[in-house]
Design a protein around this motif. Structure first.
Motif, short mmCIF file in Angstrom:
data_model
loop_
_atom_site.label_atom_id
_atom_site.label_comp_id
_atom_site.label_asym_id
_atom_site.label_seq_id
_atom_site.Cartn_x
_atom_site.Cartn_y
_atom_site.Cartn_z
N TRP A 145 53.23 18.04 32.43
CA TRP A 145 54.38 18.90 32.14
C TRP A 145 55.29 18.87 33.35
O TRP A 145 54.85 19.16 34.47
CB TRP A 145 53.92 20.34 31.90
N LEU A 146 56.53 18.54 33.12
CA LEU A 146 57.52 18.53 34.20
C LEU A 146 58.52 19.64 33.89
O LEU A 146 59.22 19.59 32.87
CB LEU A 146 58.18 17.14 34.24
N LEU A 147 58.54 20.65 34.74
CA LEU A 147 59.33 21.86 34.50
C LEU A 147 60.31 22.07 35.64
O LEU A 147 59.99 21.75 36.80
CB LEU A 147 58.42 23.08 34.45
N ASP A 148 61.46 22.67 35.34
CA ASP A 148 62.26 23.13 36.46
C ASP A 148 61.89 24.60 36.74
O ASP A 148 61.18 25.24 35.94
CB ASP A 148 63.76 22.91 36.23
N ALA A 149 62.33 25.11 37.87
CA ALA A 149 61.88 26.44 38.30
C ALA A 149 62.22 27.52 37.27
O ALA A 149 61.36 28.37 36.97
CB ALA A 149 62.45 26.78 39.67
N PRO A 150 63.41 27.52 36.66
CA PRO A 150 63.67 28.55 35.65
C PRO A 150 62.71 28.47 34.46
O PRO A 150 62.23 29.50 33.97
CB PRO A 150 65.12 28.28 35.22
N ALA A 151 62.40 27.28 34.00
CA ALA A 151 61.48 27.14 32.86
C ALA A 151 60.06 27.55 33.24
O ALA A 151 59.28 27.97 32.38
CB ALA A 151 61.48 25.70 32.34
#
Ligand code: 6PG
Length: 247
Positions: free
Chosen positions: A228-234
């Motif tokens: 899973w590659l997420l950005d900080a808000p997600a």
């Protein structure tokens, strides 16, 4: 083991995903002579496509074969076409041979497009079940991924790699064609991308609520790697420590 990687923002996520795509392409071409990818639909992957288009000489495009995890039942020039999104952001900018682009024929009735796409997969992989080098996936606010929606009979499909489905989600076309769970789960690398605070709640639910009955939780590669590659808000509603974080 599932890896969770958190980066600062959507731009960084696009760069990180492009780097992974490039590395996997180089490795797959070295090992198997080609790189097969199932692209995701929706908007999240578009910055990745643009990023790849900006560095066209880094990927061995003549050996890349593009498929789609799902497609909406619209013609390829329609604004809702997943093919069109990828065509505009990526395919038209890189030297990939036209015969390496294996799109779902969204212009057909989904009951006809599904077996036609399954036949294209069969022709490419030499067997009914694909084994994509990389499957890119997005996440819907209801926990769907590809066009595998909560409660759908498609979730129980074990005999076919591709099925026609109907699902109402936001203002998007309801008739669709999707890879099934066993077809996705046979992938070597499965990469979910999620960005933005609007995804935070469902990201936390999918990753942290056991038996949440979200289709995305059924993505469990048989012998591959799930990332899973997420950005900080997600990632902002995750409470457990992620396995990896970067950026
Ligand atoms: C589609 C999809 C779907 C999508 C998610 C996330 O064709 O709609 O493949 O699974 O990836 O709904 O969409 P966004 O990235 O637009 O949020």
């Amino acid at each position: 083991m599932t890896k969770v990687i958190i980066v600062s923002d959507a731009a960084e996520l696009a760069r990180e995903a492009a780097q992974r795509f490039t590395q996997l392409a180089i490795e797959a071409v070295a090992e198997r002579g080609r790189f097969s990818v199932a692209l995701s639909g929706g908007s999240t992957s578009v910055p990745l496509y643009r990023q790849l288009a900006e560095q066209p000489d880094q990927v061995p495009w003549e050996r890349v074969h593009l498929f789609w995890g799902d497609e909406r039942s619209v013609p390829p020039n329609h604004p809702d076409s997943n093919f069109r999104l990828a065509e505009e952001a990526l395919i038209s900018h890189v030297p990939i041979p036209a015969c390496n682009v294996h799109r779902v024929q969204g212009e057909l009735q989904p009951e006809a497009a599904a077996p036609a796409y399954a036949a294209a997969i069969h022709a490419f992989f030499g067997e009914i079940w694909p084994r994509f080098d990389l499957v890119l996936l997005g996440l819907g606010n209801d926990g769907h991924t590809a066009s595998l929606f909560p409660g759908s009979p498609a979730l129980r499909e074990t005999a076919r790699p591709v099925v026609a489905v109907m699902a109402n989600y936001q203002d998007r076309p309801a008739h669709r064609v999707t890879l099934t769970l066993p077809a996705i789960n046979a992938g070597h690398q499965i990469l979910f991308l999620a960005t933005g605070a609007a995804k935070a709640e469902i990201v936390a639910a999918v990753l942290q609520e056991p038996n949440g009955n979200f289709p995305a939780q059924l993505i469990q590669p048989a012998a591959g790697q799930l990332t899973w590659l997420l950005d900080a808000p997600a990632a902002s509603r995750l409470t457990a420590t992620p396995l990896q974080s970067g950026g």
